[in-house]
Design a protein around this motif. Sequence first.
Motif, PDB file in Angstrom:
ATOM      1  N   LEU A  72       5.090 -14.669  19.234  1.00  0.00           N
ATOM      2  CA  LEU A  72       5.587 -13.398  18.667  1.00  0.00           C
ATOM      3  C   LEU A  72       5.786 -13.584  17.467  1.00  0.00           C
ATOM      4  N   SER A  73       6.395 -14.779  16.792  1.00  0.00           N
ATOM      5  CA  SER A  73       6.282 -14.663  15.330  1.00  0.00           C
ATOM      6  C   SER A  73       4.793 -14.836  14.724  1.00  0.00           C
ATOM      7  N   LEU A  74       4.040 -15.541  15.224  1.00  0.00           N
ATOM      8  CA  LEU A  74       2.712 -15.800  14.881  1.00  0.00           C
ATOM      9  C   LEU A  74       2.020 -14.344  14.757  1.00  0.00           C
ATOM     10  N   VAL A  75       2.048 -13.716  16.045  1.00  0.00           N
ATOM     11  CA  VAL A  75       1.333 -12.362  16.117  1.00  0.00           C
ATOM     12  C   VAL A  75       1.908 -11.459  14.991  1.00  0.00           C
ATOM     13  N   THR A  76       3.319 -11.477  14.790  1.00  0.00           N
ATOM     14  CA  THR A  76       3.779 -10.704  13.694  1.00  0.00           C
ATOM     15  C   THR A  76       3.170 -11.011  12.498  1.00  0.00           C
ATOM     16  N   LEU A  77       3.035 -12.315  12.062  1.00  0.00           N
ATOM     17  CA  LEU A  77       2.633 -12.700  10.751  1.00  0.00           C
ATOM     18  C   LEU A  77       1.019 -12.388  10.577  1.00  0.00           C
ATOM     19  N   SER A  78       0.198 -12.524  11.727  1.00  0.00           N
ATOM     20  CA  SER A  78      -1.104 -12.309  11.574  1.00  0.00           C
ATOM     21  C   SER A  78      -1.395 -10.690  11.356  1.00  0.00           C
ATOM     22  N   LYS A  79      -0.716  -9.894  12.087  1.00  0.00           N
ATOM     23  CA  LYS A  79      -0.684  -8.579  11.907  1.00  0.00           C
ATOM     24  C   LYS A  79      -0.078  -7.964  10.353  1.00  0.00           C
ATOM     25  N   GLY A  80       0.844  -8.766   9.994  1.00  0.00           N
ATOM     26  CA  GLY A  80       1.335  -8.437   8.673  1.00  0.00           C
ATOM     27  C   GLY A  80       0.045  -8.743   7.406  1.00  0.00           C
ATOM     28  N   GLY A 131      -2.884  -8.896   8.065  1.00  0.00           N
ATOM     29  CA  GLY A 131      -4.190  -8.062   8.433  1.00  0.00           C
ATOM     30  C   GLY A 131      -3.958  -6.579   7.689  1.00  0.00           C
ATOM     31  N   TYR A 132      -2.743  -6.056   7.397  1.00  0.00           N
ATOM     32  CA  TYR A 132      -2.624  -4.744   7.001  1.00  0.00           C
ATOM     33  C   TYR A 132      -3.030  -4.556   5.628  1.00  0.00           C
ATOM     34  N   LYS A 133      -3.732  -3.615   5.361  1.00  0.00           N
ATOM     35  CA  LYS A 133      -4.417  -3.236   4.157  1.00  0.00           C
ATOM     36  C   LYS A 133      -3.501  -2.235   3.420  1.00  0.00           C
ATOM     37  N   HIS A 134      -2.864  -2.453   2.208  1.00  0.00           N
ATOM     38  CA  HIS A 134      -1.751  -1.754   1.697  1.00  0.00           C
ATOM     39  C   HIS A 134      -2.779  -0.872   0.771  1.00  0.00           C
ATOM     40  N   LYS A 135      -2.227   0.497   0.749  1.00  0.00           N
ATOM     41  CA  LYS A 135      -2.928   1.449   0.038  1.00  0.00           C
ATOM     42  C   LYS A 135      -1.768   1.780  -1.203  1.00  0.00           C
ATOM     43  N   ILE A 136      -2.258   2.137  -2.356  1.00  0.00           N
ATOM     44  CA  ILE A 136      -1.423   2.335  -3.413  1.00  0.00           C
ATOM     45  C   ILE A 136      -1.941   3.768  -3.995  1.00  0.00           C
ATOM     46  N   ASP A 137      -0.991   4.708  -4.114  1.00  0.00           N
ATOM     47  CA  ASP A 137      -1.157   6.036  -4.392  1.00  0.00           C
ATOM     48  C   ASP A 137      -1.579   5.969  -5.948  1.00  0.00           C
ATOM     49  N   PRO A 138      -2.427   6.435  -6.540  1.00  0.00           N
ATOM     50  CA  PRO A 138      -2.643   6.626  -8.113  1.00  0.00           C
ATOM     51  C   PRO A 138      -1.543   7.185  -8.617  1.00  0.00           C
ATOM     52  N   LEU A 139      -1.248   6.879 -10.081  1.00  0.00           N
ATOM     53  CA  LEU A 139      -0.390   7.328 -11.023  1.00  0.00           C
ATOM     54  C   LEU A 139      -0.812   8.924 -11.279  1.00  0.00           C
ATOM     55  N   PRO A 140       0.192   9.706 -11.377  1.00  0.00           N
ATOM     56  CA  PRO A 140      -0.145  11.066 -11.687  1.00  0.00           C
ATOM     57  C   PRO A 140      -0.989  11.358 -13.024  1.00  0.00           C
TER      58      PRO A 140
END
Length: 59
Positions: free
Chosen positions: A21-29, A31-40
Amino acid sequence: MGSYIAVIAVSVIVVAMVIILSLVTLSKGYGYKHKIDPLPGEEEKNSDSNEENQKEEKK
């Protein structure tokens, strides 16, 4: 003696489940693509430059 073997078997199964379960959680983490909101301010600059580009293309 039989109870010791049962306890060891259950312990090994629990440890294996935790590792899997630790390995599965790490691989999902990872694999997640972070999205950053642009500055105003960046949004206004981008929209202004897009409008200017569209005006130049129409000419």
